[in-house]
Design an enzyme around this catalytic site. Sequence first.
Site, PDB file in Angstrom:
ATOM      1  N   THR A 137      34.724  46.601  56.918  1.00 45.20           N
ATOM      2  CA  THR A 137      34.758  45.518  55.875  1.00 45.20           C
ATOM      3  C   THR A 137      35.975  45.418  55.191  1.00 45.20           C
ATOM      4  O   THR A 137      37.082  46.182  55.639  1.00 45.20           O
ATOM      5  CB  THR A 137      34.050  46.412  54.702  1.00 45.20           C
ATOM      6  OG1 THR A 137      34.088  45.772  53.403  1.00 45.20           O
ATOM      7  CG2 THR A 137      34.275  47.779  54.640  1.00 45.20           C
ATOM      8  N   ASP A 138      36.441  44.265  54.641  1.00 48.60           N
ATOM      9  CA  ASP A 138      37.512  44.128  53.981  1.00 48.60           C
ATOM     10  C   ASP A 138      37.714  44.920  52.801  1.00 48.60           C
ATOM     11  O   ASP A 138      38.985  45.234  52.015  1.00 48.60           O
ATOM     12  CB  ASP A 138      37.683  42.304  53.095  1.00 48.60           C
ATOM     13  CG  ASP A 138      36.486  42.131  52.140  1.00 48.60           C
ATOM     14  OD1 ASP A 138      36.009  43.156  52.032  1.00 48.60           O
ATOM     15  OD2 ASP A 138      36.611  41.212  51.909  1.00 48.60           O
ATOM     16  N   GLU A 139      36.906  45.637  52.255  1.00 48.64           N
ATOM     17  CA  GLU A 139      37.017  46.696  51.035  1.00 48.64           C
ATOM     18  C   GLU A 139      37.944  47.814  51.431  1.00 48.64           C
ATOM     19  O   GLU A 139      38.608  48.417  50.675  1.00 48.64           O
ATOM     20  CB  GLU A 139      35.755  47.244  50.775  1.00 48.64           C
ATOM     21  CG  GLU A 139      34.431  46.115  50.317  1.00 48.64           C
ATOM     22  CD  GLU A 139      33.413  46.460  49.712  1.00 48.64           C
ATOM     23  OE1 GLU A 139      33.332  47.317  48.819  1.00 48.64           O
ATOM     24  OE2 GLU A 139      32.750  45.656  49.511  1.00 48.64           O
ATOM     25  N   TYR A 163      32.405  54.156  49.243  1.00 49.08           N
ATOM     26  CA  TYR A 163      31.974  53.293  50.332  1.00 49.08           C
ATOM     27  C   TYR A 163      33.286  52.826  51.115  1.00 49.08           C
ATOM     28  O   TYR A 163      33.288  53.003  52.377  1.00 49.08           O
ATOM     29  CB  TYR A 163      31.071  52.263  50.044  1.00 49.08           C
ATOM     30  CG  TYR A 163      30.961  51.184  50.969  1.00 49.08           C
ATOM     31  CD1 TYR A 163      30.436  51.129  51.975  1.00 49.08           C
ATOM     32  CD2 TYR A 163      31.528  49.859  51.052  1.00 49.08           C
ATOM     33  CE1 TYR A 163      30.206  50.232  53.196  1.00 49.08           C
ATOM     34  CE2 TYR A 163      31.514  48.870  51.834  1.00 49.08           C
ATOM     35  CZ  TYR A 163      30.946  49.118  53.023  1.00 49.08           C
ATOM     36  OH  TYR A 163      30.701  48.051  53.818  1.00 49.08           O
ATOM     37  N   LYS A 167      34.383  53.994  55.020  1.00 50.45           N
ATOM     38  CA  LYS A 167      34.847  52.753  55.955  1.00 50.45           C
ATOM     39  C   LYS A 167      35.951  52.786  56.605  1.00 50.45           C
ATOM     40  O   LYS A 167      36.457  52.834  57.890  1.00 50.45           O
ATOM     41  CB  LYS A 167      34.046  51.371  55.569  1.00 50.45           C
ATOM     42  CG  LYS A 167      32.863  51.162  55.310  1.00 50.45           C
ATOM     43  CD  LYS A 167      31.922  51.287  56.533  1.00 50.45           C
ATOM     44  CE  LYS A 167      32.088  50.258  57.519  1.00 50.45           C
ATOM     45  NZ  LYS A 167      31.113  50.268  58.583  1.00 50.45           N
TER      46      LYS A 167
HETATM   47  P1  NAD Z   1      22.685  47.342  55.756  1.00 50.34           P
HETATM   48  O1  NAD Z   1      22.799  48.511  54.693  1.00 50.34           O
HETATM   49  O2  NAD Z   1      21.822  46.327  55.451  1.00 50.34           O
HETATM   50  O3  NAD Z   1      22.109  48.090  57.056  1.00 50.34           O
HETATM   51  C1  NAD Z   1      22.547  49.189  57.495  1.00 50.34           C
HETATM   52  C2  NAD Z   1      21.620  49.603  58.952  1.00 50.34           C
HETATM   53  O4  NAD Z   1      21.928  50.837  59.357  1.00 50.34           O
HETATM   54  C3  NAD Z   1      20.118  50.070  58.335  1.00 50.34           C
HETATM   55  O5  NAD Z   1      19.333  49.452  59.353  1.00 50.34           O
HETATM   56  C4  NAD Z   1      20.023  51.573  58.298  1.00 50.34           C
HETATM   57  O6  NAD Z   1      18.733  51.986  58.694  1.00 50.34           O
HETATM   58  C5  NAD Z   1      20.849  51.820  59.746  1.00 50.34           C
HETATM   59  N1  NAD Z   1      21.459  53.024  59.668  1.00 50.34           N
HETATM   60  C6  NAD Z   1      21.862  53.969  58.295  1.00 50.34           C
HETATM   61  N2  NAD Z   1      22.466  54.965  58.677  1.00 50.34           N
HETATM   62  C7  NAD Z   1      22.167  55.024  59.970  1.00 50.34           C
HETATM   63  C8  NAD Z   1      22.254  56.335  60.839  1.00 50.34           C
HETATM   64  N3  NAD Z   1      22.921  57.542  60.480  1.00 50.34           N
HETATM   65  N4  NAD Z   1      21.941  55.952  62.196  1.00 50.34           N
HETATM   66  C9  NAD Z   1      21.628  54.945  62.548  1.00 50.34           C
HETATM   67  N5  NAD Z   1      21.193  53.848  61.859  1.00 50.34           N
HETATM   68  C10 NAD Z   1      21.628  53.856  60.469  1.00 50.34           C
HETATM   69  O7  NAD Z   1      23.921  47.060  56.102  1.00 50.34           O
HETATM   70  P2  NAD Z   1      24.784  45.510  56.361  1.00 50.34           P
HETATM   71  O8  NAD Z   1      24.995  45.045  55.076  1.00 50.34           O
HETATM   72  O9  NAD Z   1      23.767  44.957  57.678  1.00 50.34           O
HETATM   73  O10 NAD Z   1      26.300  46.089  56.971  1.00 50.34           O
HETATM   74  C11 NAD Z   1      26.384  46.643  58.349  1.00 50.34           C
HETATM   75  C12 NAD Z   1      27.631  46.799  58.822  1.00 50.34           C
HETATM   76  O11 NAD Z   1      28.661  45.882  58.336  1.00 50.34           O
HETATM   77  C13 NAD Z   1      28.040  47.884  58.005  1.00 50.34           C
HETATM   78  O12 NAD Z   1      28.965  48.729  58.867  1.00 50.34           O
HETATM   79  C14 NAD Z   1      28.982  47.593  57.000  1.00 50.34           C
HETATM   80  O13 NAD Z   1      29.817  48.305  56.240  1.00 50.34           O
HETATM   81  C15 NAD Z   1      29.502  46.171  57.597  1.00 50.34           C
HETATM   82  N6  NAD Z   1      29.757  45.166  56.449  1.00 50.34           N
HETATM   83  C16 NAD Z   1      28.968  44.842  55.570  1.00 50.34           C
HETATM   84  C17 NAD Z   1      29.179  43.428  54.929  1.00 50.34           C
HETATM   85  C18 NAD Z   1      28.025  42.896  53.910  1.00 50.34           C
HETATM   86  O14 NAD Z   1      28.500  42.081  53.072  1.00 50.34           O
HETATM   87  N7  NAD Z   1      26.840  43.222  54.064  1.00 50.34           N
HETATM   88  C19 NAD Z   1      30.441  42.954  54.810  1.00 50.34           C
HETATM   89  C20 NAD Z   1      31.476  43.323  55.712  1.00 50.34           C
HETATM   90  C21 NAD Z   1      31.098  44.530  56.730  1.00 50.34           C
HETATM   91  P1  TYD Z   2      27.625  43.661  45.864  1.00 51.43           P
HETATM   92  O1  TYD Z   2      26.657  42.437  46.333  1.00 51.43           O
HETATM   93  O2  TYD Z   2      27.201  44.816  45.592  1.00 51.43           O
HETATM   94  O3  TYD Z   2      28.829  43.737  47.024  1.00 51.43           O
HETATM   95  P2  TYD Z   2      30.266  44.278  47.044  1.00 51.43           P
HETATM   96  O4  TYD Z   2      30.297  45.378  45.824  1.00 51.43           O
HETATM   97  O5  TYD Z   2      30.304  44.935  48.403  1.00 51.43           O
HETATM   98  O6  TYD Z   2      31.348  43.540  46.896  1.00 51.43           O
HETATM   99  O7  TYD Z   2      28.295  42.982  44.627  1.00 51.43           O
HETATM  100  C1  TYD Z   2      28.991  41.842  44.694  1.00 51.43           C
HETATM  101  C2  TYD Z   2      29.896  41.478  43.557  1.00 51.43           C
HETATM  102  O8  TYD Z   2      28.980  41.378  42.549  1.00 51.43           O
HETATM  103  C3  TYD Z   2      30.524  42.727  43.048  1.00 51.43           C
HETATM  104  O9  TYD Z   2      31.917  42.446  42.312  1.00 51.43           O
HETATM  105  C4  TYD Z   2      29.696  43.474  42.049  1.00 51.43           C
HETATM  106  C5  TYD Z   2      29.102  42.409  41.400  1.00 51.43           C
HETATM  107  N1  TYD Z   2      27.644  42.855  40.978  1.00 51.43           N
HETATM  108  C6  TYD Z   2      27.114  42.208  39.672  1.00 51.43           C
HETATM  109  O10 TYD Z   2      27.912  41.696  38.930  1.00 51.43           O
HETATM  110  N2  TYD Z   2      25.756  42.706  39.172  1.00 51.43           N
HETATM  111  C7  TYD Z   2      24.945  43.077  40.114  1.00 51.43           C
HETATM  112  O11 TYD Z   2      23.893  43.628  39.615  1.00 51.43           O
HETATM  113  C8  TYD Z   2      25.546  43.644  41.574  1.00 51.43           C
HETATM  114  C9  TYD Z   2      24.642  44.268  42.443  1.00 51.43           C
HETATM  115  C10 TYD Z   2      26.808  43.472  41.909  1.00 51.43           C
END
Ligand code: NAD
Ligand code: TYD
Length: 359
Positions: A137-139, A163, A167
């Site tokens: 992630t970019d975070e 988080y 990461k």
């Molecule tokens: P998500 O929370 O929707 O899904 C995570 C999945 O991993 C689930 O299916 C969960 O059951 C599985 N999981 C969790 N712990 C596990 C373990 N110990 N062993 C096996 N499986 C396990 O997450 P997402 O949003 O799909 O994100 C996927 C990846 O992309 C993550 O690594 C996250 O850090 C990264 N990412 C997410 C975003 C975003 O905006 N969602 C952006 C950039 C990077």
């Molecule tokens: P989120 O979807 O949780 O992603 P991330 O925290 O990984 O960026 O949140 C996106 C943005 O929205 C973040 O600045 C937090 C804000 N946010 C709200 O304002 N209200 C909400 O209920 C949630 C879940 C997030």
Amino acid sequence: MILVTGGAGFIGGNFVLDWLLGHDLVSEPEEVLNLDKLTYAGNLATLEALKDNPRLQFVHGDIADQALVGQILQEHQPRAIIHFAAESHVDRSIHGPSEFIQTNIIGTFHLLEATRAYWSQLPGSDKGHFRFLHVSTDEVYGTLSATDAPFAETHAYEPNSPYAASKASSDHLVRAWHHTYGLPVLTTNCSNNYGPYHFPEKLIPLCILNALSGKPLPIYGDGQQVRDWLYVKDHCAAIRTVLETGVPGQTYNIGGWNEKANIEVVEQICQILDEIQPRADGKSYTLQMTFVKDRPGHDRRYAIDAAKIENELNWKPLETFETGIRKTIQWYLDNPQWVQGVVSGNYRQWIDLQYSTNK
Ligand code: NAD
Ligand code: TYD
């Protein structure tokens, strides 16, 4: 075949669907083995379209179970691992960081160790072609001011939430396994994703579903925090590109050039819903917007400089925020059953029933 971890989650699920169904390949797509622990965020209903597809296999397990991972690798001999599995929600990491340390750091460590043992005994050419792609992630880069340049791959790591720190730690482990042991790793750092099958704890699906059910749309603080939104299928395409043409040991930032303040995102969702699914009273959904207490340590702005992946690997996002958010809203309107399964917990009961003999 490829091994996908976390393939029942939001991005992993979209990746598996696109890999097996959304391709325009002349030949059959490579098989996928999905290793997923099925936490609250893992939902096999996301993969319903592949239920009878022999090219997808599922193992219910934990990436931290090194013996299990080792056994799977020996049995299936994947040519690549795409590592999505993680705890992914910042707010949950604030309430309870321990699962984030366990899965994102310790889990990734065990996955790397099992992978190293498998990879080190592969014959020469297979060893050279093997890839471990770590999805991050970019975070990890921390926060930007309004005038700072977007995050490039060279930006210092300054994670601010539990988080993000977990990461960042996993990124460092992956880097070290390349530097020390020569494991052919690739790391991608992506901005905020949105799209189908997004768990409704995150801002965009939460607001779409709360709007439709007449609930408040909670905006943290002043709502001026900026995120750089990328449609999930563009992220999946970028991962496929990095897998095939990325240089081992390199990291690639992935983003959509779509910086938006949270309040703009919520207003845009309301405007589209006003147009395609108006409220019964004819008033705007914006009336449901509610300012709530801010997130502790809330990062102000994320923005990705995606020039490296665009210039070196020729990837570009296909969707703008305007096109992607419309598709996303329409998907939630068209898929109430998926939503119902997630919010009611029915799918969890189904999983327990279906896999109770497989634990
Ligand atoms: P998500 O929370 O929707 O899904 C995570 C999945 O991993 C689930 O299916 C969960 O059951 C599985 N999981 C969790 N712990 C596990 C373990 N110990 N062993 C096996 N499986 C396990 O997450 P997402 O949003 O799909 O994100 C996927 C990846 O992309 C993550 O690594 C996250 O850090 C990264 N990412 C997410 C975003 C975003 O905006 N969602 C952006 C950039 C990077
Ligand atoms: P989120 O979807 O949780 O992603 P991330 O925290 O990984 O960026 O949140 C996106 C943005 O929205 C973040 O600045 C937090 C804000 N946010 C709200 O304002 N209200 C909400 O209920 C949630 C879940 C997030």
